[in-house]
Design a protein around this motif. Structure first.
Motif, PDB file in Angstrom:
ATOM      1  N   LYS A  80       0.811  -1.215   0.000  1.00 49.97           N
ATOM      2  CA  LYS A  80       0.000   0.000   0.000  1.00 49.97           C
ATOM      3  C   LYS A  80       0.846   1.268   0.000  1.00 49.97           C
ATOM      4  N   SER A  81       2.170   1.131  -0.021  1.00 42.40           N
ATOM      5  CA  SER A  81       3.013   2.321  -0.081  1.00 42.40           C
ATOM      6  C   SER A  81       3.558   2.469  -1.496  1.00 42.40           C
ATOM      7  N   ILE A 138       0.364   5.216  -6.472  1.00 44.11           N
ATOM      8  CA  ILE A 138      -0.996   4.674  -6.505  1.00 44.11           C
ATOM      9  C   ILE A 138      -1.486   4.731  -7.942  1.00 44.11           C
ATOM     10  N   LEU A 169     -10.497   1.945   1.231  1.00 43.09           N
ATOM     11  CA  LEU A 169      -9.499   2.692   2.001  1.00 43.09           C
ATOM     12  C   LEU A 169      -9.800   4.182   2.008  1.00 43.09           C
ATOM     13  N   TYR A 170     -10.422   4.666   0.944  1.00 42.19           N
ATOM     14  CA  TYR A 170     -10.782   6.080   0.808  1.00 42.19           C
ATOM     15  C   TYR A 170     -12.118   6.112   0.085  1.00 42.19           C
ATOM     16  N   GLU A 220     -10.414   4.899  -3.205  1.00 41.29           N
ATOM     17  CA  GLU A 220      -9.296   3.970  -3.155  1.00 41.29           C
ATOM     18  C   GLU A 220      -9.730   2.697  -2.449  1.00 41.29           C
ATOM     19  N   GLU A 227      -8.345  -1.492  -1.284  1.00 40.66           N
ATOM     20  CA  GLU A 227      -7.294  -2.492  -1.152  1.00 40.66           C
ATOM     21  C   GLU A 227      -7.766  -3.699  -1.934  1.00 40.66           C
ATOM     22  N   ASN A 238      -2.758  -4.507  -2.331  1.00 35.53           N
ATOM     23  CA  ASN A 238      -2.357  -3.275  -3.010  1.00 35.53           C
ATOM     24  C   ASN A 238      -3.377  -2.176  -2.790  1.00 35.53           C
ATOM     25  N   ARG A 239      -2.911  -0.925  -2.705  1.00 32.75           N
ATOM     26  CA  ARG A 239      -3.788   0.243  -2.702  1.00 32.75           C
ATOM     27  C   ARG A 239      -4.015   0.604  -4.167  1.00 32.75           C
TER      28      ARG A 239
END
Length: 126
Positions: free
Chosen positions: A69-70, A73, A96-97, A110, A112, A117-118
């Motif tokens: 997730k880092s 994106i 996530l968002y 957003e 996962e 993965n984001r």
């Protein structure tokens, strides 16, 4: 120096379980994939449509492909963010968002994915 209109030409989404990732992305986004080995790595390439613009997309599995997730994106263009969010959660993903209005850019969200993965989602306002 000439800068292309869209500098992104290809994106690879790292996965640890190709079968699970194919189920997720096929079910959530409705994409079709062609699976093959490339340099010893298990890859699945999303079908490209003649005349369509945008970058090509692949799922990639192997020791150098580590989901996370880092980092950057990747935003995927979708017709209906609400429907994609519902399908993503049903397929084991997480929001996530939440869907957010982004002005002239339309809507974004957003998730996962099944691999951790984001992933960003983008849809035109309408």
């Amino acid at each position: 120096m000439v800068v292309p209109a869209n500098p992104v030409v290809h994106a690879e989404i790292p996965v640890t379980n190709m079968d699970r990732a194919l189920r997720f992305y096929s079910g959530v986004l409705g994409l079709e994939f062609e699976r093959r080995k490339v340099d010893g790595y298990d890859m699945a390439f999303a079908t490209r449509w003649a005349g369509a613009t945008g970058a090509s997309l692949a799922l990639a599995c192997g020791d150098v492909y580590v989901p996370g997730k880092s980092g950057p994106i990747l935003y995927l263009d979708v017709a209906d963010i609400d429907a994609v969010l519902v399908r993503a959660e049903a397929a084991g993903g997480r929001i996530l968002y939440p869907k957010t209005h982004a002005g002239e850019a339309g809507f974004i969200a957003e998730i996962e994915d099944s691999e951790g993965n984001r992933m960003g989602l983008s849809a035109e306002a309408g």
